[in-house]
Design an enzyme around this catalytic site. Structure first.
Site, mmCIF file in Angstrom:
data_model
loop_
_atom_site.group_PDB
_atom_site.id
_atom_site.type_symbol
_atom_site.label_atom_id
_atom_site.label_comp_id
_atom_site.label_asym_id
_atom_site.label_seq_id
_atom_site.Cartn_x
_atom_site.Cartn_y
_atom_site.Cartn_z
ATOM 1 C CE LYS A 13 -2.051 -1.104 3.897
ATOM 2 N NZ LYS A 13 -1.363 -2.389 4.178
ATOM 3 N NE ARG A 88 -4.930 -0.292 9.097
ATOM 4 C CZ ARG A 88 -3.691 -0.672 8.846
ATOM 5 N NH1 ARG A 88 -3.274 -1.853 9.194
ATOM 6 N NH2 ARG A 88 -2.862 0.144 8.266
ATOM 7 N NE ARG A 122 7.764 -2.218 6.142
ATOM 8 C CZ ARG A 122 6.460 -2.061 6.340
ATOM 9 N NH1 ARG A 122 5.694 -1.589 5.362
ATOM 10 N NH2 ARG A 122 5.913 -2.398 7.480
ATOM 11 N NE ARG A 153 6.049 0.017 10.096
ATOM 12 C CZ ARG A 153 4.926 -0.052 9.402
ATOM 13 N NH1 ARG A 153 4.819 0.622 8.247
ATOM 14 N NH2 ARG A 153 3.894 -0.763 9.807
ATOM 15 N NE ARG A 164 2.086 -4.845 10.990
ATOM 16 C CZ ARG A 164 3.222 -4.579 10.320
ATOM 17 N NH1 ARG A 164 4.394 -4.968 10.799
ATOM 18 N NH2 ARG A 164 3.173 -3.938 9.184
HETATM 19 P P1 AP5 Z 1 4.850 -1.592 1.787
HETATM 20 O O1 AP5 Z 1 4.501 -0.790 0.594
HETATM 21 O O2 AP5 Z 1 5.621 -0.918 2.874
HETATM 22 O O3 AP5 Z 1 3.549 -2.346 2.341
HETATM 23 P P2 AP5 Z 1 2.297 -1.798 3.135
HETATM 24 O O4 AP5 Z 1 1.103 -2.496 2.585
HETATM 25 O O5 AP5 Z 1 2.284 -0.296 3.153
HETATM 26 O O6 AP5 Z 1 2.638 -2.379 4.565
HETATM 27 P P3 AP5 Z 1 2.520 -1.746 6.017
HETATM 28 O O7 AP5 Z 1 3.292 -2.655 6.927
HETATM 29 O O8 AP5 Z 1 2.921 -0.309 6.050
HETATM 30 O O9 AP5 Z 1 1.022 -1.879 6.274
HETATM 31 P P4 AP5 Z 1 0.370 -1.962 7.609
HETATM 32 O O10 AP5 Z 1 -1.009 -1.868 7.167
HETATM 33 O O11 AP5 Z 1 0.681 -3.133 8.459
HETATM 34 O O12 AP5 Z 1 1.028 -0.742 8.450
HETATM 35 P P5 AP5 Z 1 0.554 0.728 8.757
HETATM 36 O O13 AP5 Z 1 1.726 1.575 8.849
HETATM 37 O O14 AP5 Z 1 -0.580 1.127 7.888
HETATM 38 O O15 AP5 Z 1 5.681 -2.874 1.276
HETATM 39 C C1 AP5 Z 1 6.181 -3.845 2.181
HETATM 40 C C2 AP5 Z 1 7.525 -4.391 1.649
HETATM 41 O O16 AP5 Z 1 7.293 -5.095 0.437
HETATM 42 C C3 AP5 Z 1 8.562 -3.299 1.311
HETATM 43 O O17 AP5 Z 1 9.837 -3.778 1.647
HETATM 44 C C4 AP5 Z 1 8.410 -3.111 -0.203
HETATM 45 O O18 AP5 Z 1 9.611 -2.663 -0.788
HETATM 46 C C5 AP5 Z 1 8.031 -4.523 -0.652
HETATM 47 N N1 AP5 Z 1 7.135 -4.545 -1.828
HETATM 48 C C6 AP5 Z 1 6.089 -3.709 -2.076
HETATM 49 N N2 AP5 Z 1 5.483 -4.045 -3.239
HETATM 50 C C7 AP5 Z 1 6.169 -5.129 -3.718
HETATM 51 C C8 AP5 Z 1 6.041 -5.964 -4.890
HETATM 52 N N3 AP5 Z 1 5.098 -5.755 -5.793
HETATM 53 N N4 AP5 Z 1 6.919 -7.001 -5.048
HETATM 54 C C9 AP5 Z 1 7.902 -7.213 -4.121
HETATM 55 N N5 AP5 Z 1 8.091 -6.465 -3.012
HETATM 56 C C10 AP5 Z 1 7.234 -5.443 -2.811
HETATM 57 O O19 AP5 Z 1 -0.085 0.533 10.229
HETATM 58 C C11 AP5 Z 1 0.749 0.229 11.340
HETATM 59 C C12 AP5 Z 1 -0.112 0.050 12.571
HETATM 60 O O20 AP5 Z 1 -0.834 1.283 12.852
HETATM 61 C C13 AP5 Z 1 -1.211 -1.015 12.471
HETATM 62 O O21 AP5 Z 1 -0.722 -2.311 12.769
HETATM 63 C C14 AP5 Z 1 -2.221 -0.497 13.519
HETATM 64 O O22 AP5 Z 1 -1.800 -0.833 14.815
HETATM 65 C C15 AP5 Z 1 -2.126 1.013 13.358
HETATM 66 N N6 AP5 Z 1 -3.143 1.508 12.390
HETATM 67 C C16 AP5 Z 1 -2.900 2.046 11.168
HETATM 68 N N7 AP5 Z 1 -4.051 2.358 10.547
HETATM 69 C C17 AP5 Z 1 -5.055 2.009 11.407
HETATM 70 C C18 AP5 Z 1 -6.463 2.049 11.312
HETATM 71 N N8 AP5 Z 1 -7.104 2.493 10.211
HETATM 72 N N9 AP5 Z 1 -7.170 1.616 12.379
HETATM 73 C C19 AP5 Z 1 -6.568 1.175 13.490
HETATM 74 N N10 AP5 Z 1 -5.214 1.075 13.634
HETATM 75 C C20 AP5 Z 1 -4.469 1.487 12.595
#
Ligand code: AP5
Length: 211
Positions: A13, A88, A122, A153, A164
């Site tokens: 994402k 989410r 990552r 992270r 997660r």
């Molecule tokens: P990346 O693009 O970083 O993936 P992502 O989907 O953004 O993963 P996140 O870990 O950021 O998502 P998340 O939802 O767990 O975390 P968030 O920060 O939102 O890619 C991942 C890796 O893969 C990278 O190394 C990249 O280079 C590689 N990659 C990407 N595309 C690729 C491809 N096509 N092929 C190969 N490799 C590839 O949330 C963190 C925490 O915040 C949550 O756990 C929760 O506690 C809280 N939170 C956030 N939003 C909410 C909400 N709405 N409600 C409640 N709690 C929330």
């Protein structure tokens, strides 16, 4: 255009959001980034969010919804925005529906077996937030985009990643059916496609919608 990026942790994402924001000049609103910024600044929200994020759980809906409502009411969102990682839960989606209209939900679909390795490998830029995978860094510790320092992270460890993924299955995956029923979802598969190829598919879709 108001867009949601949906997908499991590690689906890509954030990677796609950066590219979409650059190409279409849309504000990129990541609830995860907002929480991490609050944790860094040791705000009240940050302290609360940390207790959930460190365990791989979701921050409570009422806190998250309030933050998003305030953010999308700002002037830079008047011509559109992109939500990364929100909603989410069904409750978050329903709350969002009351305050705005969503044009497109991009669901990034990935085989779950790839996610543990993607997330534990990552590295993220401290300055611009760009994501990399260690296997493609060749030992580099700085960001190719802005020169910032790369870090791992705290929630990218096997135990927290597993919770997660479990939370995603239980609370977020039902949103795919929710938006499918509403008829505004676009599914894109990222399993074996590199980020650039996934982005091409998204651009095709967005350009069609903008015509
Ligand atoms: P990346 O693009 O970083 O993936 P992502 O989907 O953004 O993963 P996140 O870990 O950021 O998502 P998340 O939802 O767990 O975390 P968030 O920060 O939102 O890619 C991942 C890796 O893969 C990278 O190394 C990249 O280079 C590689 N990659 C990407 N595309 C690729 C491809 N096509 N092929 C190969 N490799 C590839 O949330 C963190 C925490 O915040 C949550 O756990 C929760 O506690 C809280 N939170 C956030 N939003 C909410 C909400 N709405 N409600 C409640 N709690 C929330």
């Amino acid at each position: 255009m108001n867009i949601i990026l949906l997908g499991a942790p590690g689906a890509g994402k954030g990677t796609q959001a950066t590219k979409i924001a650059d190409k279409y000049a849309l504000p990129h609103i990541s609830t995860g980034d907002i929480f991490r910024e609050n944790i860094k600044n040791q705000t009240e929200i940050g302290l609360l969010a940390k207790s959930f994020i460190d365990k791989g759980q979701l921050v409570p809906d009422e806190v998250t919804c309030k933050i998003v409502e305030e953010r999308i009411s700002r002037a830079d969102c008047k011509d559109g925005y992109m939500l990364d990682g929100f909603p989410r839960t069904i409750a978050q989606a329903e709350a969002l529906e009351k305050i705005t209209k969503i044009d497109l939900v991009i669901n990034i679909d990935v085989d779950f077996s790839l996610l543990m390795e993607r997330l534990c490998g990552r590295r993220v830029c401290k300055d611009c937030g760009e994501s990399y995978h260690v296997s493609r860094l060749n030992g580099t510790t700085t960001c190719a985009r802005c020169g910032g320092e790369l870090y791992q992270r705290k929630d990218d460890n096997p135990e927290t990643v597993q919770s997660r993924l479990d939370v995603y299955n239980a609370q977020t995956a039902p949103l795919i059916a929710y938006y499918t029923e509403k008829g505004n979802i676009f599914n894109v598969i990222s399993d074996t496609r590199p980020p650039e190829a996934v982005f091409e598919k998204i651009v095709e879709k967005l350009d069609t919608l903008r015509k």
